[in-house]
Write a protein that holds these residues in place. Structure first.
Motif, mmCIF file in Angstrom:
data_model
loop_
_atom_site.group_PDB
_atom_site.id
_atom_site.type_symbol
_atom_site.label_atom_id
_atom_site.label_comp_id
_atom_site.label_asym_id
_atom_site.label_seq_id
_atom_site.Cartn_x
_atom_site.Cartn_y
_atom_site.Cartn_z
ATOM 1 N N HIS A 616 0.839 -1.197 0.000
ATOM 2 C CA HIS A 616 0.000 0.000 0.000
ATOM 3 C C HIS A 616 0.882 1.257 0.000
ATOM 4 O O HIS A 616 1.899 1.303 0.686
ATOM 5 N N PRO A 617 0.474 2.277 -0.772
ATOM 6 C CA PRO A 617 1.302 3.486 -0.854
ATOM 7 C C PRO A 617 1.551 4.157 0.504
ATOM 8 O O PRO A 617 2.533 4.892 0.661
ATOM 9 N N SER A 618 0.701 3.890 1.490
ATOM 10 C CA SER A 618 0.906 4.531 2.795
ATOM 11 C C SER A 618 2.046 3.886 3.580
ATOM 12 O O SER A 618 2.455 4.398 4.614
ATOM 13 N N CYS A 619 2.553 2.758 3.103
ATOM 14 C CA CYS A 619 3.575 2.043 3.879
ATOM 15 C C CYS A 619 4.915 2.754 3.805
ATOM 16 O O CYS A 619 5.249 3.397 2.817
ATOM 17 N N GLY A 620 5.698 2.600 4.862
ATOM 18 C CA GLY A 620 6.940 3.354 4.950
ATOM 19 C C GLY A 620 8.192 2.524 4.746
ATOM 20 O O GLY A 620 9.285 2.977 5.084
ATOM 21 N N LEU A 621 8.067 1.328 4.195
ATOM 22 C CA LEU A 621 9.243 0.479 4.007
ATOM 23 C C LEU A 621 10.268 1.154 3.111
ATOM 24 O O LEU A 621 9.917 1.672 2.053
ATOM 25 N N GLY A 622 11.528 1.124 3.548
ATOM 26 C CA GLY A 622 12.589 1.759 2.784
ATOM 27 C C GLY A 622 12.702 1.163 1.388
ATOM 28 O O GLY A 622 11.998 1.555 0.463
ATOM 29 N N ASP A 623 13.588 0.166 1.203
ATOM 30 C CA ASP A 623 13.590 -0.478 -0.097
ATOM 31 C C ASP A 623 12.742 -1.723 0.013
ATOM 32 O O ASP A 623 12.366 -2.155 1.087
ATOM 33 N N LYS A 624 12.419 -2.285 -1.129
ATOM 34 C CA LYS A 624 11.479 -3.397 -1.081
ATOM 35 C C LYS A 624 12.179 -4.665 -0.629
ATOM 36 O O LYS A 624 12.952 -5.270 -1.380
ATOM 37 N N PRO A 625 11.961 -5.100 0.606
ATOM 38 C CA PRO A 625 12.615 -6.308 1.095
ATOM 39 C C PRO A 625 12.036 -7.555 0.424
ATOM 40 O O PRO A 625 10.910 -7.520 -0.072
ATOM 41 N N GLU A 626 12.828 -8.632 0.432
ATOM 42 C CA GLU A 626 12.370 -9.836 -0.262
ATOM 43 C C GLU A 626 11.182 -10.470 0.464
ATOM 44 O O GLU A 626 10.250 -10.964 -0.151
ATOM 45 N N TRP A 627 11.224 -10.458 1.801
ATOM 46 C CA TRP A 627 10.137 -11.068 2.576
ATOM 47 C C TRP A 627 9.495 -10.043 3.494
ATOM 48 O O TRP A 627 10.187 -9.284 4.170
ATOM 49 N N VAL A 628 8.154 -10.034 3.537
ATOM 50 C CA VAL A 628 7.453 -9.127 4.447
ATOM 51 C C VAL A 628 6.293 -9.858 5.130
ATOM 52 O O VAL A 628 5.778 -10.843 4.599
ATOM 53 N N LEU A 629 5.931 -9.376 6.305
ATOM 54 C CA LEU A 629 4.664 -9.808 6.901
ATOM 55 C C LEU A 629 3.733 -8.613 6.876
ATOM 56 O O LEU A 629 4.176 -7.465 6.842
ATOM 57 N N PHE A 630 2.437 -8.891 6.868
ATOM 58 C CA PHE A 630 1.491 -7.782 6.810
ATOM 59 C C PHE A 630 0.353 -8.006 7.786
ATOM 60 O O PHE A 630 0.004 -9.126 8.132
ATOM 61 N N ASN A 631 -0.233 -6.877 8.211
ATOM 62 C CA ASN A 631 -1.324 -6.944 9.176
ATOM 63 C C ASN A 631 -2.675 -6.976 8.485
ATOM 64 O O ASN A 631 -3.603 -7.582 8.966
ATOM 65 N N GLU A 632 -2.765 -6.332 7.340
ATOM 66 C CA GLU A 632 -4.056 -6.140 6.710
ATOM 67 C C GLU A 632 -3.977 -6.336 5.214
ATOM 68 O O GLU A 632 -2.969 -6.023 4.589
ATOM 69 N N PHE A 633 -5.090 -6.773 4.672
ATOM 70 C CA PHE A 633 -5.241 -6.894 3.237
ATOM 71 C C PHE A 633 -6.377 -5.967 2.843
ATOM 72 O O PHE A 633 -7.444 -6.016 3.435
ATOM 73 N N VAL A 634 -6.140 -5.060 1.923
ATOM 74 C CA VAL A 634 -7.209 -4.153 1.497
ATOM 75 C C VAL A 634 -7.390 -4.263 -0.001
ATOM 76 O O VAL A 634 -6.426 -4.208 -0.761
ATOM 77 N N LEU A 635 -8.633 -4.371 -0.406
ATOM 78 C CA LEU A 635 -8.909 -4.481 -1.828
ATOM 79 C C LEU A 635 -9.554 -3.184 -2.268
ATOM 80 O O LEU A 635 -10.703 -2.911 -1.948
ATOM 81 N N THR A 636 -8.779 -2.351 -2.960
ATOM 82 C CA THR A 636 -9.399 -1.147 -3.527
ATOM 83 C C THR A 636 -9.195 -1.205 -5.027
ATOM 84 O O THR A 636 -9.746 -2.099 -5.662
ATOM 85 N N SER A 637 -8.391 -0.306 -5.583
ATOM 86 C CA SER A 637 -8.166 -0.380 -7.019
ATOM 87 C C SER A 637 -7.350 -1.636 -7.366
ATOM 88 O O SER A 637 -7.451 -2.192 -8.445
ATOM 89 N N ARG A 638 -6.572 -2.097 -6.406
ATOM 90 C CA ARG A 638 -5.767 -3.307 -6.566
ATOM 91 C C ARG A 638 -5.769 -4.024 -5.215
ATOM 92 O O ARG A 638 -6.092 -3.418 -4.200
ATOM 93 N N THR A 643 0.285 -2.016 6.552
ATOM 94 C CA THR A 643 1.016 -2.221 7.810
ATOM 95 C C THR A 643 1.940 -3.419 7.613
ATOM 96 O O THR A 643 1.645 -4.547 8.001
ATOM 97 N N VAL A 644 3.053 -3.126 6.959
ATOM 98 C CA VAL A 644 3.945 -4.156 6.450
ATOM 99 C C VAL A 644 5.316 -4.027 7.113
ATOM 100 O O VAL A 644 5.789 -2.909 7.340
ATOM 101 N N THR A 645 5.937 -5.156 7.429
ATOM 102 C CA THR A 645 7.251 -5.127 8.057
ATOM 103 C C THR A 645 8.164 -6.175 7.410
ATOM 104 O O THR A 645 7.716 -7.281 7.069
ATOM 105 N N ALA A 646 9.418 -5.799 7.240
ATOM 106 C CA ALA A 646 10.389 -6.721 6.626
ATOM 107 C C ALA A 646 10.754 -7.830 7.610
ATOM 108 O O ALA A 646 10.888 -7.598 8.804
ATOM 109 N N ILE A 647 10.894 -9.047 7.088
ATOM 110 C CA ILE A 647 11.323 -10.161 7.957
ATOM 111 C C ILE A 647 12.419 -10.974 7.276
ATOM 112 O O ILE A 647 12.630 -10.866 6.062
ATOM 113 N N ASP A 648 13.091 -11.798 8.070
ATOM 114 C CA ASP A 648 14.112 -12.696 7.527
ATOM 115 C C ASP A 648 13.505 -14.073 7.320
ATOM 116 O O ASP A 648 12.813 -14.579 8.213
#
Ligand code: ADP
Ligand code: MG
Length: 692
Positions: A616-638, A643-648
């Motif tokens: 989601h454009p509101s997310c603040g992740l620096g560069d796009k990490p290979e793996w992420v976990l997320f809190n929410e799934f939202v279906l709008t235009s896509r 609420t996404v966080t990088a994980i190992d």
């Protein structure tokens, strides 16, 4: 007969003389036809249209019948909505001339306004009563349980119906009242009948309604918000005296429409000061606090001068005004035909909110709001053809939602066979096994379906199982203080404020609070900074975050903290050291390993079910990490994840080995990446023989 008991000079519930205000309210109350319908059946169904007094009057009458205060018992009245429980408790405390939080109280998640030993009438969310059933399956503190707004068919109310049907057999002294605003009560009557052939008694409260003229749009309009504003202003200009109720879908829409309507009304006034009366616009949605919500009951503004055009009140609401809040004086309804509904996507195991057409039943209910005081009009912003395509009714919550928490609660209550449970409507066949599997992966249930030690603690926390798991295991990572804050922040309405005319400033403020490793860490940062700035509303204002959400988060945090102490979950902090962020992310992964996505090309793909999603454009992740976990799934235009966080990836293999049994996965980029990760791990943690 019964009503005479209200007429003494002393209040029987506190032995204080009645105030003048009480007498005024009492006179109006006795007019409500509900008083003719109370009897002493153990179970009864009450149907009465919205506004007939089910929520405010029945519990009071029951108190006069039950005299719970003299027996150390409580009368409970459940509500599907938190805000309804809070505001109705306040109203009823006033009506009874008693104090909110003393004799009359409410209990909602993270906010308990009751006094043990004093409170005898308790409004509560259905979810809270279900929680109480976990530790007291007979609900022995209660003399009567009223399941209010049963027509909404929320998951918790449905489950409570099943549990209480059983409890009434064990406890002949328990009275059960089911109330509904819609007439199709046959199902409830059948369900609560003593055998297949008998029906539970039904009481119909005669409504006092007036005819409502329904006017459909002539053609489809692309933008219902602009259309709604235009329609409200047209009513204001052209139609006679009476207030307006506009139905939209969510907070942002409601706030924007209020601004649009106010601006429009001012323009009308400038054009021709004698043609239109004064207008006030009042928003109504679930995340308002009870006090703000009270404003909808304010009278319309007075005429500007005697003989001038009458003032008008416009209530702009989400579907909360459809049945749970009745505003008197509404003569015009403007119905957008849409509402925000929670849709569960069982494939990726997440719920999301999306704007969808309402049902015919809802449309009818909305129109009915116009005929409360006198004949009214309902302007539908959709054509008759569109209306005919609406579904008849919304499916019950049990068929729509995620059952993870409910299944955990039922197992805790001691339900042996979840399939055989007496559901009023059974869940879809695949949802129970899925919920059981989820709880098993989380370690809450063992392979026999019994609660584990971890599961017992998880069930005690008023949180989704994923969040509960992350919190319970967080001391192992030395960061339970931090996870506690994050979990609290995730339990309150969105903290970010982004006014339409200050988007740039708001985004800049947000960027300065952002932690590039993940949005969960950003939430932690916001809370900590707020505390360090003495919780000042000034700080919140300057940083475009909601003071109210932060205060709520603090309250949630406080309650969760005391639960942690009670259940021996150690409070430890990772301090400010360099390892802090990593530990927090790892603890989160222990709860959210089923909500993980892998970067493939420019998008992400969720693990196991391979759904393509975007960050989601509101997310603040620096560069796009290979793996992420997320809190929410939202279906709008896509399809977005938020609420996404990088994980190992090695955390996934280590902490959730049974879910990440990658040897049995179909080939794919995620599998290959996890294989590579496994091959690089020191051999003792890999467990399997490597291949590929
Ligand atoms: P029901 O539950 O059957 O829909 P309620 O008990 O909510 O009906 O409402 C009964 C009446 O009390 C309605 O006319 C409603 O407008 C009024 N009412 C409810 N809450 C308030 C309040 N806080 N202030 C003023 N009037 C209220
Ligand atoms: Mg009600």
């Amino acid at each position: 007969m019964q009503t005479r008991r209200f007429d003494g000079t002393l209040n029987p519930f506190n032995n204080q003389p009645y105030s003048k205000q009480y007498r005024g309210i009492l006179r109006n109350r006795k007019e409500l036809p509900i008083y003719a319908h109370m009897t002493a059946n153990q179970i009864m169904i009450v149907v009465g249209e919205t506004g007939s007094g089910k929520t405010t009057q029945i519990p009071q009458l029951v108190c006069h019948l039950d005299v719970p205060h003299s027996r150390g018992k409580i009368v409970a009245c459940t509500q599907p909505r938190r805000i309804a429980a809070m505001s109705v408790a306040k109203r009823v405390a006033d009506e009874m001339d008693l104090t909110l939080g003393k004799e009359v109280g409410y209990s909602v998640r993270f906010d308990d306004m009751t006094e043990p030993g004093t409170t005898f009438l308790k409004y509560m969310t259905d979810g809270m009563l279900l929680r109480e059933a976990m530790s007291d399956p007979d609900l022995s503190r209660y003399s009567t349980v009223i399941l209010d707004e049963a027509h909404e068919r929320t998951l918790a109310t449905d489950i409570l119906m099943g549990l209480l049907k059983d409890v009434t057999k064990r406890r002949p002294d328990l009275r059960l009242i089911i109330t509904s605003a819609t007439l199709d009560t046959h199902k409830f009557q059948q369900y609560f009948g003593t055998d297949e052939h008998s029906l539970a008694p039904l009481f119909v409260i005669q409504g006092r309604t007036h005819p409502v003229e329904v006017i459909h749009a002539q053609e489809q309009e692309p933008d219902y918000i602009t259309d709604a504003i235009r329609t409200v202003l047209r009513i204001h200009r052209m139609e006679g005296e009476g207030d307006i109720l506009l139905f939209l879908t969510g907070q942002e829409e409601v706030d924007n429409a209020c601004k649009g309507i106010m601006t429009g009304a001012q323009d009308l006034l400038k054009q021709n000061p004698s043609a239109v009366g004064p207008l006030v616009c009042i928003p109504l949605y679930a995340s308002l606090d009870a006090e703000q919500q009270e404003r909808v009951f304010d009278p319309p503004p007075p005429r500007r001068n005697p003989g001038g055009p009458a003032g008008r009140k416009v209530v702009v609401s989400t579907n909360i005004a459809e049945t749970s809040t009745t505003v008197d004086g509404i003569v015009y309804v403007v119905d957008s035909g849409v509402s925000k509904q929670s849709v569960y996507n069982p494939r990726i195991r997440v719920e999301s909110l999306s704007v969808s057409p309402i049902s015919k039943a809802s449309a009818k209910q909305r129109a009915g709001r116009a005929g409360r005081t006198k004949p009214g009009k309902c302007f539908r912003l959709y054509t008759e053809k569109e209306f005919k395509a609406f579904k008849d009714q919304d499916p019950p919550g049990i068929l729509r939602g995620n059952l993870d928490s409910t299944v955990l609660a039922l197992v805790k209550i001691g339900t042996r066979d979840l399939v055989q449970f007496d559901y009023i409507d059974s869940p879809a066949p695949e949802t129970l096994p899925r919920a059981l599997a989820t709880l098993n992966y989380l370690g809450a249930l063992d392979n026999e379906g019994d609660l584990t030690v971890l599961g017992i603690t998880m069930a005690e926390l008023p949180l989704d199982p994923q969040l509960a798991k992350a919190l319970v295991v967080s001391p192992e990572f030395g960061c339970s203080v931090e996870i506690l804050t994050i979990v609290s922040m995730l339990s309150v309405p969105n903290v970010w404020v982004r006014p339409t005319n200050q988007r740039l400033e708001a985004d800049r403020a947000r960027a300065s609070l952002t932690i590039p490793d993940g949005d969960h860490l950003t939430l932690l940062n916001v809370y900590d900074k707020w505390v360090r700035n003495s919780r000042r509303s000034n700080w919140s204002w300057n940083n475009y975050v909601s003071q109210r959400s932060l205060l709520e988060a603090e309250q949630a945090r406080c309650q969760l903290e005391s639960l942690m102490i009670r259940f021996d979950i150690e409070l430890v902090s990772a301090g400010k050291g360099p390892g802090l962020h990593k530990r927090v992310r790892e603890a989160l992964a222990c709860g959210f390993f089923m909500q993980v996505a892998h970067k493939e090309g420019r998008a992400y793909v969720t693990v196991k079910d391979n759904q393509k999603v975007f960050i989601h454009p509101s997310c603040g992740l620096g560069d796009k990490p290979e793996w992420v976990l997320f809190n929410e799934f939202v279906l709008t235009s896509r399809p977005f994840i938020r609420t996404v966080t990088a994980i190992d990836p090695e955390w996934l293999l280590g902490e959730a080995a049974s879910y990440y049994d990658i040897d049995n996965w179909k080939d794919g980029e995620a599998k290959r990446s996890l294989m590579r990760t496994r091959n690089q791990l020191p051999t003792q943690t890999s467990g399997h023989s490597s291949e590929g």
